[in-house]
Design a protein around this motif. Structure first.
Motif, PDB file in Angstrom:
ATOM      1  N   ARG A 400      35.056  38.334  40.811  1.00  0.00           N
ATOM      2  CA  ARG A 400      36.119  37.967  41.648  1.00  0.00           C
ATOM      3  C   ARG A 400      35.097  36.047  41.521  1.00  0.00           C
ATOM      4  NH1 ARG A 400      33.966  37.140  46.317  1.00  0.00           N
ATOM      5  NH2 ARG A 400      32.508  38.096  46.382  1.00  0.00           N
ATOM      6  N   THR A 401      36.905  35.307  41.530  1.00  0.00           N
ATOM      7  CA  THR A 401      36.270  33.990  41.962  1.00  0.00           C
ATOM      8  C   THR A 401      35.411  33.815  42.959  1.00  0.00           C
ATOM      9  OG1 THR A 401      38.318  33.880  40.575  1.00  0.00           O
ATOM     10  CG2 THR A 401      37.274  31.567  41.604  1.00  0.00           C
ATOM     11  N   ASP A 405      30.573  25.671  43.495  1.00  0.00           N
ATOM     12  CA  ASP A 405      29.279  25.553  43.251  1.00  0.00           C
ATOM     13  C   ASP A 405      28.292  26.602  43.806  1.00  0.00           C
ATOM     14  OD1 ASP A 405      30.606  26.566  45.714  1.00  0.00           O
ATOM     15  OD2 ASP A 405      30.243  24.494  47.195  1.00  0.00           O
ATOM     16  N   GLU A 406      29.200  27.983  44.078  1.00  0.00           N
ATOM     17  CA  GLU A 406      28.263  29.469  44.266  1.00  0.00           C
ATOM     18  C   GLU A 406      27.354  29.762  43.439  1.00  0.00           C
ATOM     19  OE1 GLU A 406      29.965  31.613  47.524  1.00  0.00           O
ATOM     20  OE2 GLU A 406      31.945  30.427  47.741  1.00  0.00           O
ATOM     21  N   VAL A 407      27.777  29.868  42.020  1.00  0.00           N
ATOM     22  CA  VAL A 407      27.535  30.193  40.454  1.00  0.00           C
ATOM     23  C   VAL A 407      26.270  30.330  39.842  1.00  0.00           C
ATOM     24  CG1 VAL A 407      28.108  30.076  38.384  1.00  0.00           C
ATOM     25  CG2 VAL A 407      30.269  30.352  39.365  1.00  0.00           C
ATOM     26  N   GLY A 408      25.508  29.238  40.045  1.00  0.00           N
ATOM     27  CA  GLY A 408      24.277  28.894  39.831  1.00  0.00           C
ATOM     28  C   GLY A 408      23.633  29.636  38.793  1.00  0.00           C
ATOM     29  N   ASP A 409      22.710  30.288  38.736  1.00  0.00           N
ATOM     30  CA  ASP A 409      22.671  31.213  37.397  1.00  0.00           C
ATOM     31  C   ASP A 409      23.216  32.640  37.042  1.00  0.00           C
ATOM     32  OD1 ASP A 409      21.072  33.025  39.122  1.00  0.00           O
ATOM     33  OD2 ASP A 409      19.279  32.199  39.115  1.00  0.00           O
ATOM     34  N   GLY A 410      23.620  32.922  38.137  1.00  0.00           N
ATOM     35  CA  GLY A 410      25.465  33.904  37.898  1.00  0.00           C
ATOM     36  C   GLY A 410      24.267  35.155  38.607  1.00  0.00           C
ATOM     37  N   THR A 435      46.224  49.478  36.361  1.00  0.00           N
ATOM     38  CA  THR A 435      45.930  49.007  37.541  1.00  0.00           C
ATOM     39  C   THR A 435      45.379  47.417  37.789  1.00  0.00           C
ATOM     40  OG1 THR A 435      46.888  50.237  38.699  1.00  0.00           O
ATOM     41  CG2 THR A 435      45.511  48.509  39.830  1.00  0.00           C
ATOM     42  N   GLU A 436      44.083  47.947  37.259  1.00  0.00           N
ATOM     43  CA  GLU A 436      42.286  47.647  36.653  1.00  0.00           C
ATOM     44  C   GLU A 436      42.677  46.337  35.916  1.00  0.00           C
ATOM     45  OE1 GLU A 436      39.936  47.233  39.565  1.00  0.00           O
ATOM     46  OE2 GLU A 436      41.590  48.394  40.144  1.00  0.00           O
ATOM     47  N   TYR A 437      43.489  46.401  34.435  1.00  0.00           N
ATOM     48  CA  TYR A 437      43.924  45.241  32.696  1.00  0.00           C
ATOM     49  C   TYR A 437      44.593  44.277  34.029  1.00  0.00           C
ATOM     50  CZ  TYR A 437      46.445  43.332  29.960  1.00  0.00           C
ATOM     51  OH  TYR A 437      47.070  42.687  28.797  1.00  0.00           O
ATOM     52  N   CYS A 438      45.498  44.604  34.366  1.00  0.00           N
ATOM     53  CA  CYS A 438      46.461  43.170  35.708  1.00  0.00           C
ATOM     54  C   CYS A 438      45.417  43.285  36.029  1.00  0.00           C
ATOM     55  CB  CYS A 438      47.529  43.981  36.280  1.00  0.00           C
ATOM     56  SG  CYS A 438      49.067  43.219  36.516  1.00  0.00           S
ATOM     57  N   ARG A 439      44.329  43.311  36.678  1.00  0.00           N
ATOM     58  CA  ARG A 439      43.631  42.240  37.607  1.00  0.00           C
ATOM     59  C   ARG A 439      42.732  41.665  36.647  1.00  0.00           C
ATOM     60  NH1 ARG A 439      40.149  45.803  40.773  1.00  0.00           N
ATOM     61  NH2 ARG A 439      39.863  43.463  41.677  1.00  0.00           N
ATOM     62  N   SER A 440      42.510  41.971  35.744  1.00  0.00           N
ATOM     63  CA  SER A 440      41.341  41.183  35.176  1.00  0.00           C
ATOM     64  C   SER A 440      42.405  40.271  34.436  1.00  0.00           C
ATOM     65  CB  SER A 440      40.772  42.013  33.414  1.00  0.00           C
ATOM     66  OG  SER A 440      41.824  42.138  32.823  1.00  0.00           O
ATOM     67  N   ILE A 441      42.981  40.434  34.148  1.00  0.00           N
ATOM     68  CA  ILE A 441      44.361  39.255  33.091  1.00  0.00           C
ATOM     69  C   ILE A 441      43.907  38.088  34.719  1.00  0.00           C
ATOM     70  CG2 ILE A 441      46.225  38.082  32.302  1.00  0.00           C
ATOM     71  CD1 ILE A 441      44.363  39.935  30.544  1.00  0.00           C
ATOM     72  N   GLU A 442      44.806  38.475  35.612  1.00  0.00           N
ATOM     73  CA  GLU A 442      44.869  37.431  36.494  1.00  0.00           C
ATOM     74  C   GLU A 442      43.589  37.055  36.846  1.00  0.00           C
ATOM     75  OE1 GLU A 442      46.877  39.171  40.427  1.00  0.00           O
ATOM     76  OE2 GLU A 442      47.294  41.291  39.215  1.00  0.00           O
ATOM     77  N   TYR A 443      42.667  37.502  36.584  1.00  0.00           N
ATOM     78  CA  TYR A 443      40.839  37.010  37.096  1.00  0.00           C
ATOM     79  C   TYR A 443      40.598  35.857  35.923  1.00  0.00           C
ATOM     80  CZ  TYR A 443      36.123  35.987  37.059  1.00  0.00           C
ATOM     81  OH  TYR A 443      34.998  35.176  36.711  1.00  0.00           O
ATOM     82  N   SER A 444      41.074  35.988  35.279  1.00  0.00           N
ATOM     83  CA  SER A 444      40.769  34.995  34.104  1.00  0.00           C
ATOM     84  C   SER A 444      41.644  34.609  33.815  1.00  0.00           C
ATOM     85  CB  SER A 444      41.308  35.640  32.354  1.00  0.00           C
ATOM     86  OG  SER A 444      40.210  37.098  32.342  1.00  0.00           O
ATOM     87  N   LEU A 445      43.365  34.293  34.473  1.00  0.00           N
ATOM     88  CA  LEU A 445      43.479  32.873  34.531  1.00  0.00           C
ATOM     89  C   LEU A 445      43.778  32.022  35.411  1.00  0.00           C
ATOM     90  CD1 LEU A 445      47.436  35.064  33.872  1.00  0.00           C
ATOM     91  CD2 LEU A 445      46.344  33.180  31.828  1.00  0.00           C
ATOM     92  N   ASN A 446      43.728  32.621  36.499  1.00  0.00           N
ATOM     93  CA  ASN A 446      42.997  31.494  37.437  1.00  0.00           C
ATOM     94  C   ASN A 446      41.973  31.650  37.110  1.00  0.00           C
ATOM     95  OD1 ASN A 446      45.804  32.156  39.541  1.00  0.00           O
ATOM     96  ND2 ASN A 446      44.807  34.442  39.971  1.00  0.00           N
TER      97      ASN A 446
END
Length: 542
Positions: A400-401, A405-410, A435-446
């Protein structure tokens, strides 16, 4: 017991002869037919001498076993790639399938599955050979009855063929095995011929000798970012179950980018692959050649074909960089494409978990790009290619997004991954998969829009697109091979260069927006941004 064993042998052989190679045809009606191959086989066993008959039965059984294995491979390939298995080119993809399985169910689970498959294949060959041998002995033991039966069934087959009798939409008189074998032979011959034809095609390139000072003059001084979003296909935008979700994300992304000073145009490209095989789409897009199989990919990447990356590099006005989180080992093709530097999954300092197949979340890949290249001072602008993999099958668990500044080293993603869904549970239901495919595309685009909002500047030019449609579990059987593509820029002159393309304003292409084959993009892009109408600016550091 003897009668039951004989009946099982007959069922096994008839099933092998009638097994379809596509899931859509895998119905009970497919097995209620008369296979002509069984008629000819019975006739052959009646006339062959004992020694020849035994050898012929064993060979026929092995052949039926091989045919059955190939049909099962076809079932899988048609479900995933939308095409049949190519016995010349596709064996290498089985290794990729094992890697995907390992990422989905774990190393131990993958090993057990592979062992089980090997055992089943060996058992299939043995049982098929034994079944044919048993039936051949039955035929010769009761030769008079077998002769009469063969004549009656053969006559019935001829009559059904002449009358066009059908069962469940398929001919009652079947010759599917002979047709499949012929298709295999034709496919092998076509593959071998294609290699020579493709070599001739690849040798013709109108841009190969273009002088550097005539290349990409309309983009001088710009940071040009090409981004592929895994499995981002037309289905995501137009499927009734997903259209409202993805449409809202694209509309919001268009609005957010406009508020940040950016304009965008979008269109459609037809991918050479479907369901998987991203590298075929990447190489098609880069080279202007239709690369729809592994042989073509190997040929082009072993040569010196002029690629989009090479065009930027030839000008000496850009530093060319690749961010490849899906690459986990040596990648010699990077030299072919023309990158000055390639960062793979081992080079970006990621200390977090894998998200199934994806080695890292898209947000981390973009943050690494910013930290390692884009955010550092340089004497040249960047031309970058970034592959975003969070929307790769099996779409669980998903990241999830978070704040940049929270990403750090992962390592922050450890908790997110543990809280995500189990792919084994998701794939028990096709509705959950979609449903999960759709959510993954939403995540990548956002994530991508958020990156441009935060780190983009007046010289940023983003071109992002899908590589191919997802698997048929998501798309169904009637989807096209089209993928969306969009160009985002703050400088109006960049989009003015493509004003005659007929693309839709915003990030979402319309249903009537032009569709090009993906191999057409390179030449159109180099033509639009080469020397020609429009203002050309001198190269400037970021």
């Amino acid at each position: 017991m003897t009668t039951l064993t004989t009946a099982l042998a007959a069922v096994l052989v008839l099933s092998a002869l009638l097994l379809p190679n596509a899931l859509t045809r895998l119905t009970p009606g497919a097995f209620i037919r008369i296979p002509v191959e069984a008629i000819f086989g019975a006739a052959a066993f009646l006339v062959l001498p004992p020694r020849g008959r035994q050898a012929a039965a064993v060979l026929a059984g092995v052949g039926l076993g091989l045919l059955t294995v190939l049909n099962f491979l076809d079932l899988g390939f048609n479900a995933v790639f939308g095409r049949s298995f190519n016995p010349v080119l596709d064996w290498i993809l089985l290794d990729d399938g094992e890697s995907f399985l390992r990422d989905s169910v774990g190393r131990t689970g993958a090993i057990l599955v592979v062992i089980a498959v090997v055992v089943l294949v060996i058992a299939l060959f043995v049982l098929m050979a034994l079944a044919v041998v048993r039936l051949s002995r039955l035929i010769t033991r009761h030769s008079a009855a077998a002769t009469r039966t063969t004549l009656v069934v053969g006559t019935a087959w001829i009559i059904c063929t002449a009358l066009g009798v059908q069962v469940a939409g398929a001919p009652l008189a079947s010759r599917s095995t002979a047709d499949v074998v012929q298709d295999r032979v034709d496919g092998v011959n076509a593959t071998l011929k294609d290699e020579k034809a493709f070599a001739r095609e690849a040798g013709v390139d109108g841009f190969a000798e273009t002088p550097p000072d005539e290349l990409l003059t309309g983009l001088r001084g710009k940071d040009v970012i090409f981004t592929f979003i895994e499995s981002y296909g037309r289905t995501a935008i137009e499927d009734p179950e997903m259209a409202s979700h993805i449409g809202a994300v694209l509309a919001d992304g268009t609005r957010r980018l406009r508020a940040a000073g950016y304009a965008s145009r979008s269109g459609w490209l037809t991918s050479p692959t479907y369901g998987a095989g991203s590298w075929l789409a990447h190489s098609t897009f880069a080279t202007g050649l239709w690369i729809d199989n592994q042989q073509r990919y190997r040929s082009v990447t072993a040569g010196d074909r002029f690629s989009l990356v090479s065009a930027f590099r030839r000008t000496d006005a850009w530093r060319t960089v690749g961010i490849m989180p899906g690459v986990t080992k040596a990648w010699p093709e990077g030299r072919f494409y023309g990158f000055d530097k390639v960062y793979d999954s081992r080079d970006v300092g990621y200390e977090g978990p894998k998200f199934s197949w994806s080695t890292m979340p898209d947000q981390y890949a973009l943050a690494a790009f910013e930290r390692l290249e884009h955010g550092r001072p340089g004497d040249k602008p960047l031309m970058s290619e970034i592959i975003l993999t969070s929307s790769h099958n099996p779409w669980a668990p998903l990241p999830r997004t978070i704040g940049w500044d929270e990403v750090g080293d992962g390592s922050v993603y450890n908790a997110i991954e543990k809280a995500g869904k189990d792919p084994k549970q998701v794939w028990k239901d096709s509705g959950h998969v979609r449903t999960e495919y759709c959510r993954s595309i939403e995540y990548s685009l956002n994530t991508l829009v958020s990156y441009v909002e935060k780190y983009g500047n007046k010289n940023t030019v983003l071109i992002f697109l899908g590589d191919h449609e997802p698997v048929r579990t998501v798309t169904g059987d009637s989807a096209s091979r089209d993928v969306p593509i969009a160009i985002v820029a703050r400088d109006p002159a960049v989009l003015d260069r493509i004003s005659d393309w007929g693309w839709q304003e915003g990030l979402k292409p319309g249903p009537d927006t032009p569709v090009w084959r993906m191999d057409a993009f390179r030449d159109r892009f180099l033509t639009a941004y080469g020397t020609g109408p429009g203002t050309t600016s001198s190269s400037a550091p970021r």
